[in-house]
Write a protein that holds these residues in place. Sequence first.
Motif, mmCIF file in Angstrom:
data_model
loop_
_atom_site.group_PDB
_atom_site.id
_atom_site.type_symbol
_atom_site.label_atom_id
_atom_site.label_comp_id
_atom_site.label_asym_id
_atom_site.label_seq_id
_atom_site.Cartn_x
_atom_site.Cartn_y
_atom_site.Cartn_z
ATOM 1 N N GLU A 169 -7.182 3.990 1.039
ATOM 2 C CA GLU A 169 -8.584 4.423 1.038
ATOM 3 C C GLU A 169 -9.047 4.860 -0.350
ATOM 4 O O GLU A 169 -10.250 4.842 -0.633
ATOM 5 N N ARG A 170 -8.098 5.240 -1.221
ATOM 6 C CA ARG A 170 -8.453 5.664 -2.575
ATOM 7 C C ARG A 170 -8.156 4.590 -3.612
ATOM 8 O O ARG A 170 -8.152 4.871 -4.814
ATOM 9 N N ALA A 171 -7.937 3.371 -3.174
ATOM 10 C CA ALA A 171 -7.486 2.318 -4.095
ATOM 11 C C ALA A 171 -8.610 1.725 -4.917
ATOM 12 O O ALA A 171 -8.375 0.854 -5.753
ATOM 13 N N THR A 211 0.259 6.313 3.157
ATOM 14 C CA THR A 211 -0.116 4.936 2.844
ATOM 15 C C THR A 211 -1.600 4.710 3.095
ATOM 16 O O THR A 211 -2.299 4.084 2.298
ATOM 17 N N ARG A 212 -2.101 5.236 4.196
ATOM 18 C CA ARG A 212 -3.530 5.079 4.499
ATOM 19 C C ARG A 212 -4.390 5.792 3.453
ATOM 20 O O ARG A 212 -5.397 5.243 3.003
ATOM 21 N N ARG A 213 -3.992 6.983 3.068
ATOM 22 C CA ARG A 213 -4.773 7.701 2.058
ATOM 23 C C ARG A 213 -4.776 6.940 0.736
ATOM 24 O O ARG A 213 -5.793 6.876 0.048
ATOM 25 N N GLY A 237 3.375 5.800 -3.682
ATOM 26 C CA GLY A 237 4.603 6.277 -4.312
ATOM 27 C C GLY A 237 5.784 6.340 -3.374
ATOM 28 O O GLY A 237 6.792 6.965 -3.695
ATOM 29 N N ASP A 238 5.681 5.687 -2.203
ATOM 30 C CA ASP A 238 6.748 5.789 -1.198
ATOM 31 C C ASP A 238 7.439 4.463 -0.911
ATOM 32 O O ASP A 238 8.162 4.350 0.070
ATOM 33 N N ALA A 239 7.222 3.443 -1.731
ATOM 34 C CA ALA A 239 7.875 2.157 -1.493
ATOM 35 C C ALA A 239 7.957 1.400 -2.811
ATOM 36 O O ALA A 239 7.078 1.524 -3.666
ATOM 37 N N TRP A 276 0.836 -1.204 0.000
ATOM 38 C CA TRP A 276 0.000 0.000 0.000
ATOM 39 C C TRP A 276 0.873 1.257 0.000
ATOM 40 O O TRP A 276 0.493 2.292 -0.550
ATOM 41 N N GLY A 277 2.060 1.159 0.594
ATOM 42 C CA GLY A 277 2.996 2.273 0.492
ATOM 43 C C GLY A 277 3.447 2.495 -0.936
ATOM 44 O O GLY A 277 3.718 3.627 -1.351
#
Length: 489
Positions: free
Chosen positions: A264-266, A259-261, A240-242, A235-236
């Motif tokens: 939630e938008r996935a 990551t949470r945002r 765009g952070d992993a 999810w990270g």
Amino acid sequence: MSDYLPSPGRLLARLNPVLVRWGVLALHAELLADGSPRTSPWTLLQDGLSAAPEEGCWATLVDAEADRARHYVLSAYAPGVGEPGSERAGWHLAGAPSWVAADPARRYSLIAWTQDGRWESTPQRTGRLDPRRPWADPAADPSLQSLGSDEATVEALATLLWRSADAWSYDPGRTWAAELLPLAAVAWNAIVDPEIALDPGLLADHLVALSGHLRRTPVPRVAAERTARLTYQLWGHLAGDAPLGVVSLTVPPAPYDTTRRALERADVLPVEHAEHAAAPARPDPTDPELAQAVRRTLAWGVAALRDAAAGTPRERRRLDLDEHGPVAYAPDGRIVRLTALDPAHLVLSVHRPASAAGPGLFGRLFGRRPVEPAGDGTDGQRSLSPSPGWVPAEEIRQADGELLDLDWCVRGRWDYRRWSGDSAGGFGMPGAREALAGVQPVDPADLDATLAELHPVSSTALAEVTAMRAALDAFLSGSGPLALGGPAV
């Protein structure tokens, strides 16, 4: 006024639900691989994801540079889909950026890559590639059709759980639709619920409990924690952070808020009317077949306790309990053993003394067995599938002489795997029926009252009775096999 062009990030966001669905399948395959060679069609690569659910077909999605630009390469092969010469890697690489790589030894029906957020492929293709959804192209669809919707992915996940479980075919009480599909819904919900997916401790708890529904021995906690970390990083990656794939384990965790945002938008949703975390797997005590198997097992143990309390020498006991488990002796000299691992997993074996003439049937029990003669008068043969992995076959074989018959039980349901071909199974199989004659079932609720009537005749008898009672209690609680000081199997 110039035409509106969506940003590269907005264009690639169409991939997010596919990434989530593919990732959910690959993460569960990674969890349940358990260190053995992978046979699952869904796999986590070092830098991406792989799928091969259809025979002869495959697809991979690779995070080409693992940076914020999110460059991807989607490769696939579907037999019979393509143009002359298109199975060669070089045909697809014509016009591709230098960072697009392919294995020259593999055959391809599609190689696509992202450029400024759009998907492109070689200009040599006659058919136009959908620049938004290349995974739906006929060249990739046979491998990725399970990723077309949340519902299709949950069904694919149920099949993955079935393939990863302990010998489902030996438990007729469990079915794909009635148990595996609901369990897959729970597994899906846990991974797409931010409250669980982004809490490594909660997710690891769920993954251990989930595996306990599939196998007698759940996956180690360390394996669940590793999968939980990979889930967080997947999810990270959406944020765009992993990086994508198992390489993400080598970098620090992605920031929680972004990551949470991203999750939630996935564009994926939990399954309604399903839990979001698996509860520990426990046998249903109200199941009549399971209850009957437990009562018969307790009866055996209580009979052994009575002989021990009376001080009967071991060589004169008809029913006993030793370091291997309950043992009984039939009038014709056959030896019957019950390997009671827990109330839901029993193995009954019939042996003859090693000194008896004739070879044992261990090999035949685990190979082929005769069936009704064929119409031409010759003996028919049919193959037997291997026993479940939790059956300690070698230990049973070595316990008492030559093995004659073997039967195992999952949640009260016997497999009926006997060389003798007798219609009865379990406690009614030949040898066990004679050895256990007259032994009446004992209900767990009556165990204390039954044992209160026993009065050991000596300190030696008291010590033996105490050890046997402890073994019965451990068995009923599911914390150990029914045996005297024997190692947990």
